[in-house]
Design an enzyme around this catalytic site. Sequence first.
Site, PDB file in Angstrom:
ATOM      1  N   GLU A  86       0.829  -1.216   0.000  1.00 37.98           N
ATOM      2  CA  GLU A  86       0.000   0.000   0.000  1.00 37.98           C
ATOM      3  C   GLU A  86       0.862   1.264   0.000  1.00 37.98           C
ATOM      4  O   GLU A  86       2.080   1.206   0.230  1.00 37.98           O
ATOM      5  CB  GLU A  86      -0.915   0.007   1.230  1.00 37.98           C
ATOM      6  CG  GLU A  86      -0.143  -0.055   2.548  1.00 37.98           C
ATOM      7  CD  GLU A  86      -0.760   0.766   3.667  1.00 37.98           C
ATOM      8  OE1 GLU A  86      -0.990   1.981   3.457  1.00 37.98           O
ATOM      9  OE2 GLU A  86      -1.005   0.201   4.746  1.00 37.98           O
ATOM     10  N   LYS A 118      -4.057  -1.685  15.198  1.00 36.26           N
ATOM     11  CA  LYS A 118      -3.396  -0.872  16.212  1.00 36.26           C
ATOM     12  C   LYS A 118      -4.279  -0.611  17.417  1.00 36.26           C
ATOM     13  O   LYS A 118      -5.487  -0.513  17.316  1.00 36.26           O
ATOM     14  CB  LYS A 118      -2.989   0.463  15.592  1.00 36.26           C
ATOM     15  CG  LYS A 118      -1.620   0.902  16.066  1.00 36.26           C
ATOM     16  CD  LYS A 118      -1.149   2.087  15.298  1.00 36.26           C
ATOM     17  CE  LYS A 118       0.280   1.880  14.871  1.00 36.26           C
ATOM     18  NZ  LYS A 118       0.776   2.959  14.046  1.00 36.26           N
TER      19      LYS A 118
HETATM   20  N1  PSU Z   1      -3.003   1.363  10.620  1.00 37.82           N
HETATM   21  C1  PSU Z   1      -1.714   1.644  10.883  1.00 37.82           C
HETATM   22  N2  PSU Z   1      -1.021   2.455  10.045  1.00 37.82           N
HETATM   23  C2  PSU Z   1      -1.621   2.989   8.930  1.00 37.82           C
HETATM   24  C3  PSU Z   1      -2.963   2.664   8.652  1.00 37.82           C
HETATM   25  C4  PSU Z   1      -3.611   1.853   9.519  1.00 37.82           C
HETATM   26  O1  PSU Z   1      -1.195   1.177  11.859  1.00 37.82           O
HETATM   27  O2  PSU Z   1      -0.975   3.750   8.193  1.00 37.82           O
HETATM   28  C5  PSU Z   1      -3.600   3.202   7.403  1.00 37.82           C
HETATM   29  C6  PSU Z   1      -3.815   2.044   6.432  1.00 37.82           C
HETATM   30  O3  PSU Z   1      -3.578   2.493   5.125  1.00 37.82           O
HETATM   31  C7  PSU Z   1      -5.285   1.712   6.631  1.00 37.82           C
HETATM   32  C8  PSU Z   1      -5.869   3.078   6.914  1.00 37.82           C
HETATM   33  O4  PSU Z   1      -5.858   1.087   5.521  1.00 37.82           O
HETATM   34  O5  PSU Z   1      -4.884   3.729   7.700  1.00 37.82           O
HETATM   35  C9  PSU Z   1      -7.186   3.008   7.621  1.00 37.82           C
HETATM   36  O6  PSU Z   1      -7.768   4.293   7.622  1.00 37.82           O
HETATM   37  P1  PSU Z   1      -9.317   4.450   8.033  1.00 37.82           P
HETATM   38  O7  PSU Z   1      -9.364   4.136   9.490  1.00 37.82           O
HETATM   39  O8  PSU Z   1      -9.631   5.899   7.725  1.00 37.82           O
HETATM   40  O9  PSU Z   1     -10.078   3.495   7.169  1.00 37.82           O
END
Ligand code: PSU
Length: 318
Positions: A22, A172
């Site tokens: 990604e 996380k």
């Molecule tokens: N979790 C992490 N680091 C990240 C992300 C998630 O520990 O950089 C990023 C990933 O790209 C994940 C996104 O798909 O954040 C999720 O964002 P949202 O909660 O807005 O869907």
Amino acid sequence: MINVAPEVQDALRSGRPVVALETAVLTHGLPRTPMACPCGLAAWDASLPANLALSLLLDATVRAGGAVPATVGMLDGVLHVGLSRQQLERLGHDTAARKLSTRDLGAAAVQRANGGTTVAATLSACAAAGIRVFATGGIGGVHRHWTERPDVSADLAAIARTPTAVISAGAKSILDLPATVEALDSLGIPVIGLGTRAFPRFISPGDDSLGVSAFASNAAEAAAICAAHWAFAPHGGTIIANPPPTEWAIPAHEVEAIIAASMLDAAREGIHGAAVTPFLLDRVQRATGGRTVAVNVAVLESNARVGAEVALRMAELR
Ligand code: PSU
Ligand code: MN
């Protein structure tokens, strides 16, 4: 609107292992200032902006593992599956690059935008190209206080509908992890613990309070479980949960106070929607000094390595 790099196309056509990566981590995850590798990896180029050094390191890690990397990201409205070094540099330098989830891809394509792809949007690219393995850091999930505001990452639904194995260190601890695991369960997503029965917490190891749905002793078994899953559920994804490397992991209780404070800041500053995850990650990173960045990079490198191995094993099974 989708461009699959010739190298990736060739590998897919001849059944050779491919690992998707990604770019939300390139555009929104790591600082752009150069730094020594926070976790001491030799392949890290300290003269480059850290975000770019990371993406190049992951590309090299997948190659060293014998697979072809397919880094996904949008440039000028084209969703690239397999970004070259020059393209990664462009995306990594663009401070206006968007954070693209699946819902954002259409608008970004029409508006000829640049953007880093989240897990959800990267999975859209995997579905279009037919990529079965994707290595990331940690997936998005159910945010804390979801009863007041049901902020649930689109990553979960995307994994549920895409037949790709997502290698991640769990999710996380900025999230509501028990709720996230319940959601994965409801969506029918197998969570395969790689050498662990505990659901990992990205920067922290898991514990007995939260489990995985299957145990695999190694990458070969994890690959076999995914392949077997697709015999029964051909359209759904899987998670291969790879715990953070022990030498860099931070005990969960040490970060809890920082997360709580960061969440109060987010609420006070009126942060919501797609901005929540980058905001919290940035706050936790600052508050722990280099330690979160170190475990973040260590996790990404470890998952890219496991991704290559899983892709190799899957290619053998086909
Ligand atoms: N979790 C992490 N680091 C990240 C992300 C998630 O520990 O950089 C990023 C990933 O790209 C994940 C996104 O798909 O954040 C999720 O964002 P949202 O909660 O807005 O869907
Ligand atoms: Mn959200």
